[in-house]
Design an enzyme around this catalytic site. Structure first.
Site, PDB file in Angstrom:
ATOM      1  N   THR A  60       0.792  -1.136   0.068  1.00  0.00           N
ATOM      2  CA  THR A  60       0.030  -0.038   0.095  1.00  0.00           C
ATOM      3  C   THR A  60       0.989   1.162  -0.136  1.00  0.00           C
ATOM      4  OG1 THR A  60      -2.139   1.093   1.049  1.00  0.00           O
ATOM      5  CG2 THR A  60      -0.090   0.121   2.576  1.00  0.00           C
ATOM      6  N   LYS A  64       3.796   1.493  -3.611  1.00  0.00           N
ATOM      7  CA  LYS A  64       3.492   0.558  -4.708  1.00  0.00           C
ATOM      8  C   LYS A  64       4.591   0.561  -5.866  1.00  0.00           C
ATOM      9  CE  LYS A  64      -1.494   0.743  -3.545  1.00  0.00           C
ATOM     10  NZ  LYS A  64      -2.879   0.629  -3.779  1.00  0.00           N
ATOM     11  N   ASN A  85       0.572  -3.933  -6.150  1.00  0.00           N
ATOM     12  CA  ASN A  85       0.045  -3.970  -4.843  1.00  0.00           C
ATOM     13  C   ASN A  85      -0.122  -5.309  -4.300  1.00  0.00           C
ATOM     14  OD1 ASN A  85      -2.123  -4.911  -6.598  1.00  0.00           O
ATOM     15  ND2 ASN A  85      -3.780  -4.188  -4.793  1.00  0.00           N
ATOM     16  N   GLY A 127       0.030   9.259  -7.871  1.00  0.00           N
ATOM     17  CA  GLY A 127       0.992   8.268  -6.835  1.00  0.00           C
ATOM     18  C   GLY A 127       0.535   6.796  -7.660  1.00  0.00           C
ATOM     19  N   GLY A 128       1.082   5.758  -7.141  1.00  0.00           N
ATOM     20  CA  GLY A 128       0.992   4.396  -7.470  1.00  0.00           C
ATOM     21  C   GLY A 128      -0.469   4.072  -7.804  1.00  0.00           C
ATOM     22  N   ALA A 129      -1.394   4.488  -6.920  1.00  0.00           N
ATOM     23  CA  ALA A 129      -2.830   4.169  -7.091  1.00  0.00           C
ATOM     24  C   ALA A 129      -3.340   4.518  -8.352  1.00  0.00           C
ATOM     25  CB  ALA A 129      -3.611   4.446  -5.985  1.00  0.00           C
ATOM     26  N   LEU A 204     -10.972   6.643  -3.489  1.00  0.00           N
ATOM     27  CA  LEU A 204     -10.299   5.476  -3.082  1.00  0.00           C
ATOM     28  C   LEU A 204     -10.413   5.277  -1.391  1.00  0.00           C
ATOM     29  CD1 LEU A 204      -9.723   5.386  -6.207  1.00  0.00           C
ATOM     30  CD2 LEU A 204      -7.522   4.623  -5.515  1.00  0.00           C
TER      31      LEU A 204
END
Length: 243
Positions: A60, A64, A85, A127-129, A204
């Site tokens: 998380t 990620k 993830n 970001g990664g998400a 999210l």
């Protein structure tokens, strides 16, 4: 015994630990799921060496993308997204990266989509998400732009967002941690007053269930959804990978 864990930073709040430990009980499987709170990338590297008894990990914020160089291989979806993830330790001991965020997001978003209104999206955060969200939107044939506090070429800054832009981009997805408990009064800086019933706001964040971002949208008549269903769906997809 199956041993799994979550890699992240400041993750006492973790949904995953409760979810998977309950899953072990329900399905009468002998297993444990632990939080691995890592303060630096070096700690993650050490963790992979020390905990060779773990067959899998979730990853998380904020790691990620950080974990990618520590992996031996990645599946095609994780490679395309550029973020991981879910990690599986294979029988030969090598670590393989996956991304189930895009699966969870796509499946949880579909019931809310209106083809007439939701063809253009703004992804808040880079970001990664956000990369998994962009990948899922491409699969749904929805065009998108990123919104960032430090925008690169082709991205919007928050200060640029106005009525004209938001009349076109009617799907707004918050991929940042802004508004997460305990900072529940915070929200992305948007001109919420211009939102309408044609807008769909997806956050999210799932704690609280209704963030200030979603509340502001609801008060303007917009549809809203939080990230809890996405979280459950991505967790089940990770479970299938490990098993």
């Amino acid at each position: 015994m199956i041993k799994l864990g979550l890699i992240g930073k400041n993750i006492d709040y973790s949904f995953s630990r409760v979810y998977f430990n309950e899953k072990f009980k329900k399905e009468t499987i002998e297993g444990t799921y632990s939080n691995f709170d890592c303060k630096s990338p070096e700690e993650i590297k050490e963790l992979f060496q020390k905990r060779k008894d773990c067959i899998g990990f979730n990853v998380t914020i904020p790691y990620k993308q950080t974990v990618v160089p520590f992996l031996d291989e990645m599946n095609k979806h994780a490679s395309a997204i550029g973020a991981v993830n879910t990690i599986k330790r294979q029988q030969n001991g090598k670590l393989k990266g996956f991304n189930t965020d895009y699966i969870g997001f796509r499946k949880s978003l579909q019931p809310f989509l209106n083809q007439k209104n939701h063809n253009h999206a703004l992804i808040l955060g880079t970001g990664g998400a956000s990369k998994a969200i962009a990948y899922a939107l491409e699969l749904e044939d929805i065009s998108y732009k990123f919104v960032s506090r430090t925008p690169k070429k082709g991205q919007f800054s928050y200060n640029e967002l106005n009525g004209a832009i938001l009349s076109k981009y009617t799907l707004l997805i918050n991929t940042t941690p802004v508004g997460t408990h305990p900072n529940i009064s915070e929200c992305p800086k948007l001109p919420y007053r211009v939102l309408t019933k044609d807008h769909l706001l997806y956050d999210l964040v799932y704690n609280p269930a209704e963030t200030q971002f979603l509340k502001n949208g609801r008060e303007q008549g917009a549809k809203t959804a939080n990230g809890l269903e996405m979280l459950k769906l991505q967790a089940e997809a990770a479970w299938e990978i490990w098993n």
